[in-house]
Design an enzyme around this catalytic site. Sequence first.
Site, PDB file in Angstrom:
ATOM      1  N   PRO A   2     -21.530 -17.955 -37.158  1.00 29.25           N
ATOM      2  CA  PRO A   2     -20.698 -18.616 -38.164  1.00 29.25           C
ATOM      3  C   PRO A   2     -20.293 -20.025 -37.734  1.00 29.25           C
ATOM      4  CG  PRO A   2     -19.923 -16.400 -37.794  1.00 29.25           C
ATOM      5  CD  PRO A   2     -20.939 -16.689 -36.725  1.00 29.25           C
ATOM      6  N   PHE A   3     -20.234 -20.889 -38.710  1.00 24.93           N
ATOM      7  CA  PHE A   3     -19.724 -22.249 -38.518  1.00 24.93           C
ATOM      8  C   PHE A   3     -18.483 -22.359 -39.372  1.00 24.93           C
ATOM      9  CE2 PHE A   3     -19.606 -26.781 -39.688  1.00 24.93           C
ATOM     10  CZ  PHE A   3     -19.482 -27.325 -38.418  1.00 24.93           C
TER      11      PHE A   3
END
Length: 126
Positions: A2-3
């Site tokens: 995830p970013f």
Amino acid sequence: MPFVRIDLRKGKSPEYRKKLGEIVYDAMIELINVPKDDKFQVITEHDRADLNHADSYLGNHYSDDLVFIQITLNTGRPVELKKAFYTRIVEQYQAQLQGRPDDVVINLVEVAKENWSFGHGIAQYA
């Protein structure tokens, strides 16, 4: 993978911003099966004039402490898991930062695994 992007009003302390990032990170590990050390976050402060939002929406009434959390992650998590994730973030935001539950807007952007490169120009998950 995830970013995380967190956008909020200017004026919060570095400790506050770090704690907010940790709340999101911990919820990702505990609820949406993100491995430890998979932590990529950008936390950005903005002038109030640069956070353009309605005063209220869907029964929520926003203050100047409105926080936008956008997470880009691999597709495939069930809706019930996402709901639990949203709830955990808001609960911990209230408990640890004394934030208002109305002031948290969360958006998940789901992408295919081949849309990531974590260095060297390699698509590690493709």
